[in-house]
Write a protein that holds these residues in place. Structure first.
Motif, PDB file in Angstrom:
ATOM      1  N   LEU A  27       0.814  -1.225   0.000  1.00 41.52           N
ATOM      2  CA  LEU A  27       0.000   0.000   0.000  1.00 41.52           C
ATOM      3  C   LEU A  27       0.846   1.273   0.000  1.00 41.52           C
ATOM      4  CD1 LEU A  27      -3.048  -0.894   2.266  1.00 41.52           C
ATOM      5  CD2 LEU A  27      -2.951  -0.734  -0.234  1.00 41.52           C
ATOM      6  N   PRO A  28       1.849   1.404   0.855  1.00 38.97           N
ATOM      7  CA  PRO A  28       2.660   2.631   0.807  1.00 38.97           C
ATOM      8  C   PRO A  28       3.335   2.843  -0.549  1.00 38.97           C
ATOM      9  CG  PRO A  28       3.035   1.492   2.869  1.00 38.97           C
ATOM     10  CD  PRO A  28       2.232   0.560   1.992  1.00 38.97           C
ATOM     11  N   GLU A  29       3.800   1.757  -1.182  1.00 40.82           N
ATOM     12  CA  GLU A  29       4.438   1.883  -2.491  1.00 40.82           C
ATOM     13  C   GLU A  29       3.426   2.310  -3.554  1.00 40.82           C
ATOM     14  OE1 GLU A  29       6.610  -1.685  -3.404  1.00 40.82           O
ATOM     15  OE2 GLU A  29       7.941  -1.438  -1.692  1.00 40.82           O
ATOM     16  N   LEU A  30       2.235   1.734  -3.516  1.00 44.37           N
ATOM     17  CA  LEU A  30       1.213   2.091  -4.491  1.00 44.37           C
ATOM     18  C   LEU A  30       0.820   3.562  -4.361  1.00 44.37           C
ATOM     19  CD1 LEU A  30      -1.142  -1.027  -4.417  1.00 44.37           C
ATOM     20  CD2 LEU A  30       0.461  -0.366  -6.233  1.00 44.37           C
ATOM     21  N   ARG A  31       0.694   4.040  -3.125  1.00 47.28           N
ATOM     22  CA  ARG A  31       0.275   5.432  -2.892  1.00 47.28           C
ATOM     23  C   ARG A  31       1.227   6.450  -3.511  1.00 47.28           C
ATOM     24  NH1 ARG A  31      -1.163   3.501   2.747  1.00 47.28           N
ATOM     25  NH2 ARG A  31      -3.425   3.286   2.666  1.00 47.28           N
ATOM     26  N   GLU A  32       2.456   6.048  -3.762  1.00 45.10           N
ATOM     27  CA  GLU A  32       3.452   6.947  -4.345  1.00 45.10           C
ATOM     28  C   GLU A  32       3.396   7.001  -5.869  1.00 45.10           C
ATOM     29  OE1 GLU A  32       5.499   8.943  -2.552  1.00 45.10           O
ATOM     30  OE2 GLU A  32       4.359   8.204  -0.826  1.00 45.10           O
ATOM     31  N   LEU A  33       2.602   6.144  -6.495  1.00 50.66           N
ATOM     32  CA  LEU A  33       2.590   6.041  -7.954  1.00 50.66           C
ATOM     33  C   LEU A  33       1.548   6.957  -8.587  1.00 50.66           C
ATOM     34  CD1 LEU A  33       2.874   2.169  -8.277  1.00 50.66           C
ATOM     35  CD2 LEU A  33       4.700   3.864  -8.524  1.00 50.66           C
ATOM     36  N   ASP A  34       1.958   7.691  -9.619  1.00 48.20           N
ATOM     37  CA  ASP A  34       1.023   8.510 -10.383  1.00 48.20           C
ATOM     38  C   ASP A  34       0.009   7.603 -11.051  1.00 48.20           C
ATOM     39  OD1 ASP A  34       2.285  10.894  -9.757  1.00 48.20           O
ATOM     40  OD2 ASP A  34       3.552  10.852 -11.547  1.00 48.20           O
ATOM     41  N   GLY A  35      -1.250   7.969 -10.963  1.00 45.65           N
ATOM     42  CA  GLY A  35      -2.299   7.200 -11.604  1.00 45.65           C
ATOM     43  C   GLY A  35      -2.922   6.125 -10.740  1.00 45.65           C
TER      44      GLY A  35
END
Length: 112
Positions: A27-35
């Motif tokens: 989840l923390p990694e996904l939150r950093e991704l554009d889109g």
């Protein structure tokens, strides 16, 4: 918007390792991704087996490609997740979102 779905299986004893991996790392990694828009982790017990189902929502296939690489149908499963699962799908599915709802305040009703 596009929903990306994937499933895996684990045991009652190992399910917490996957849940921990998903909430503390994925989840923390996904939150950093554009889109990236949102993610849901679903669980279903079937006797001694636990089914895991993940739904992520994205603004576009280009956003998914930035996350998954050129082969956007390939599942992205990190080694820590592999250790916590007994089996998992190597491929994902993508769904065009035709309708969706949130609560009256415009927020997801799921736990964050």
């Amino acid at each position: 918007m596009i929903a990306r779905t994937w499933s895996g299986r684990t045991t009652l004893a190992k399910q917490h390792a996957y849940i921990e991996h998903f909430t503390r790392r994925v989840l923390p990694e996904l939150r950093e991704l554009d889109g990236f828009v949102e993610a849901s982790l679903l669980r279903h017990e079937r006797g001694d087996e636990v089914g895991i189902f993940v739904i992520t929502t994205w603004t576009s296939k280009d956003a998914i490609r930035a996350f998954a690489g050129e082969d956007i149908e390939r599942a992205v499963v990190e080694p820590e997740a592999v250790e916590a699962l007994t089996s998992f799908d190597a491929r994902v599915q993508h769904w065009d979102i035709l309708a969706a709802a949130t609560d009256a305040a415009g927020e997801s009703t799921a736990t964050r």
